[in-house]
Design an enzyme around this catalytic site. Structure first.
Site, PDB file in Angstrom:
ATOM      1  CB  SER A 147      -0.905   0.010   1.238  1.00 51.60           C
ATOM      2  OG  SER A 147      -1.544   1.271   1.391  1.00 51.60           O
ATOM      3  CE1 TYR A 161      -3.880  -2.021   4.956  1.00 52.47           C
ATOM      4  CE2 TYR A 161      -3.108   0.237   4.649  1.00 52.47           C
ATOM      5  CZ  TYR A 161      -3.582  -0.944   4.127  1.00 52.47           C
ATOM      6  OH  TYR A 161      -3.754  -1.065   2.765  1.00 52.47           O
TER       7      TYR A 161
END
Length: 254
Positions: A147, A161
């Site tokens: 990401s 995350y």
């Protein structure tokens, strides 16, 4: 050029393939000629997506919960019953958790880091024998879905995350150096805003999110499919350990 980007005759396994980015990648692989296995925790959703994608080519559902090592071994065994080798593995299954710093819980750390970082390592490790068999004929591929939050700081408080995706990017480099010795090419993709269950803002407020993207829009299915096919095909054979950023310029503008 057709041969350069072709996946004809190759087999692929995409985790988290029932929806979102995983489904986009699976569809792209099918269109490029691959036989694709998709896995997801929810069997009904996995079966339904495989049935829908079968209009593009052979797509087989292998439901499994890869958040645990038992689930990883269940998936590996199910795949091994059907195929002697694996040309392409996409580690896409993931989770996110957001909470204020002072309230961030341990379960929000363990769940996310286990699935986003631990699982890609141990699933790849368990499938390495199958990848090596494919690599006897041409480079096998492992593509980790990271990401842009692993590259730059998102204002949202998604601590585990961001850490897991940054770790996955560096783990991609470490694994790449080792596995290229076996003719297995490891790389990663760092997506920006794509409509998905995980990125509900992009899904539900695409116009508002697009206002913060230099390209002026959120990512589309072909954007993700094209990046994945490039890395999975002959075209990406010399891309070792790199992370391909597919974000419309967001990382540059942050």
């Amino acid at each position: 050029m057709t041969d350069l980007f072709s996946l004809q005759g190759r087999t692929a396994l995409v985790t988290g393939g029932s929806r979102g980015i995983g489904r986009m990648i699976a569809a792209g692989f099918l269109t490029a000629g691959a036989r694709v296995y998709i896995s997801a925790r929810k069997a009904e959703a996995c079966d339904q997506t495989a049935a829908e994608l079968s209009a593009l080519g052979p797509c087989i559902s292998l439901p499994a919960d890869v958040s645990t090592l038992d689930g990883v071994h269940t998936l590996v065994a199910a795949y091994g019953e059907r195929e002697p080798q694996l040309d392409i593995l996409v580690n896409n299954a993931g989770a996110a958790w957001g909470a204020p710093y002072d309230e961030f819980p341990e379960k929000g750390w363990d769940k996310v880091v286990d699935l986003n970082l631990k699982t890609p390592f141990f699933l790849t490790q368990a499938l390495t024998a199958s990848l090596r068999r494919a690599a006897e004929f041409r480079p096998a591929k492992v593509i980790n879905i990271a990401s842009i939050d692993g590259l730059s700081v998102n204002p949202q408080e998604t601590y585990s995350y961001a850490a897991s995706k940054a770790g996955l990017i560096h783990m991609t480099r470490r694994m790449a150096v080792r596995l290229i010795q076996d003719n297995i090419v490891v790389s990663a993709i760092a997506p920006g805003a794509f409509a998905s269950e995980m990125n509900r803002d992009a899904r539900d407020r695409a116009g508002e999110v697009a206002a913060h993207v230099p390209a002026g829009r959120i990512g589309q299915e072909d954007d993700m499919a094209g990046a994945a096919v490039y890395l999975a095909s002959r075209a990406g054979d010399y891309v070792v350990g790199a992370t391909l950023v597919v974000d419309g310029g967001v990382t540059l503008a942050r």
